[in-house]
Each structure stands twice: as structure tokens, then as C-alpha cells.
Design a protein around this motif. Structure first.
Motif: not given
Length: 248
Positions: A204-211, A216-221
Motif C-alpha cells: 500500500y505504501l509503495r503504491r500510494t506514496y513517492d518518497l 521525507y518530513a511525513g515519513m519522519w513524523f
């Protein structure tokens, strides 16, 4: 009997393990926790069926406590550090802490304005804003009080104040980005292939989000929040096993 009456490290460990195991027994059987000092005394099974269930639950608790106790020790260490920070914050007061944060990050931003390129200045300024806001929110929820509020909100915002500023700075500074973003990608890959794959969120994360960019900020939060919850739970576990009053 308090922890202060125990002698040495071995005595403290015995005290902790006994309290944890008595708490475990208390889940299903009456008068187990510190019942030796009570008038009624410790409840004991009478019938054969009670003895089987009692002994089964007793011995099942042994490996459970063995797994939990290292977490309790970690909680003791974290609690010691957070209590030191709390005492410092109490001496400074809310306004004093806010002024200290503004002086530190404001001074760092002013230095960046004089020494760095505009991109570097904006990177430090953005990181400063994130750090000040997250720290202020963490302090605010800590001041509100209550175990649930502290664990759910205060600890995650404290972790956000640590994790997020370098990432925000990397969004504005290529120099910082060259180090922070590749490391973030490596961590993201490990998380996706590890715990996130285990709980079924990898695809789901690989399909929905592009890093890239603000992701990056969302990931670390997203990392700071569960890490804060984990630290808060460990401190809470330490409080349950050995309340602070037992350490004084």
C-alpha cells in the motif's frame, strides 16, 4: 515493602520481579499483589481444579516476566532522563523554556543568515521553526498532565523535535540533503521490507506514496509518533513496576 529496603542490584531485581509476577497473578486471582502484609493474607487455591489453573498461570508468567523485565529496565533509564529534563523545565518555567528555545534556534538562524547561502539560511530557519513548535507542543501536553496525554501527545512531539529539523533542513539545503535523504531512503527500505511488510502495509505504501520532497518530513513524523509512544509506554511500565516514590 519498598524498593528502598532492598540491598544492592540483586535485591532490587528480586523486588521488581516479585511485584511484576504478583501483578500477573492478580489478573485472574484475588489477593496476590503485596498480600503478605494484608489482614486476609495471600489467597491460595483450595480445590484440585483451582490448583491446576493457579499453577499453570503461575508458571506461564515466568517467561512473560523474563521478556518484559528488560523493557522495564529500559523504562527506568528513560524515566531517569525524562525526570531530569522535567526538573530543569520546572525550574525554568514555561516562559523560560520558550525563551531558551528561541535564543538557541534564533541565534543559530542568525548565524546561518551571516555565514551561509540563502538556501542554507532557509534550511536552518525552517528547521528552527519545526523544532520550536514541536518542543512547545511537547512541553504543553506535558504540562497538561495525565499519563495518557503524556504518552499519546507529549512524547511524540518531543521525538518530532529531534527527528524532523534535520529533514526539514535537507529540503532546503543540497549539502544537508546529500547526507540526510539517502539515509532516510535506506531506513524507509528497511521499514518497508521489515515491520511494515509483516503487518501488510508495504504494498500500500509503495503504491500510494513517492518518497520525495515533503514526503521525507511525513515519513519522519510517522516514525517519531510510534517511537514516542514506545518510549512513553516503557516509562509508564517502569512507573507501574516501581513507582517513583519507591525510588526516592
Amino acid at each position: 515493602m519498598s524498593a528502598g529496603s532492598q540491598t544492592g542490584i540483586v535485591g532490587g531485581i528480586r523486588y521488581d520481579v516479585r511485584r511484576m509476577h504478583e501483578t500477573w497473578m492478580e489478573l485472574f486471582f484475588p489477593r496476590q499483589f503485596e498480600a503478605s502484609n494484608s489482614v486476609l493474607g495471600k489467597w491460595e487455591p483450595q480445590t484440585a481444579r483451582e490448583k491446576v489453573t493457579y499453577n499453570s498461570w503461575y508458571y506461564l508468567g515466568v517467561p512473560v516476566i523474563a521478556l518484559l523485565y528488560p523493557l522495564v529496565l529500559t523504562g527506568y533509564f528513560l524515566r531517569f532522563q525524562t525526570r531530569r529534563l522535567d526538573r530543569t523545565a520546572m525550574r525554568l518555567g514555561t516562559i523560560g523554556v520558550a525563551v531558551l528555545l528561541l535564543l538557541f534556534w534564533g541565534g543559530l538562524t542568525a548565524y546561518a543568515r551571516l555565514q551561509f547561502t540563502p538556501a542554507g539560511f532557509f534550511a536552518v530557519a525552517a528547521a528552527s521553526i519545526v523544532a520550536i513548535v514541536a518542543s512547545a507542543l511537547g512541553l504543553l501536553f506535558r504540562r497538561v498532565g495525565g499519563r495518557v496525554t503524556t504518552v499519546v501527545f507529549a512524547y511524540p512531539f518531543a521525538m518530532t523535535a529531534i527527528f524532523l529539523p534535520p529533514v526539514v533542513a535537507a529540503l532546503y539545503s543540497p549539502t544537508v540533503a546529500d547526507y540526510v535523504l539517502p539515509q532516510s531512503e535506506n531506513i524507509a527500505i528497511r521499514l518497508l521490507n521489515g515491520p511494515l511488510a509483516f503487518v501488510g502495509l508495504e504494498e500500500y505504501l509503495r503504491r500510494t506514496y513517492d518518497l520525495r520532497g515533503v514526503a521525507y518530513a511525513g515519513m519522519w513524523f510517522g516514525i517519531a509518533v510510534p517511537v514516542g509512544w514506545l518510549l512513553g509506554i516503557l516509562v509508564t511500565l517502569a512507573d507501574l513496576v516501581r513507582p517513583t516514590a519507591d525510588e526516592d
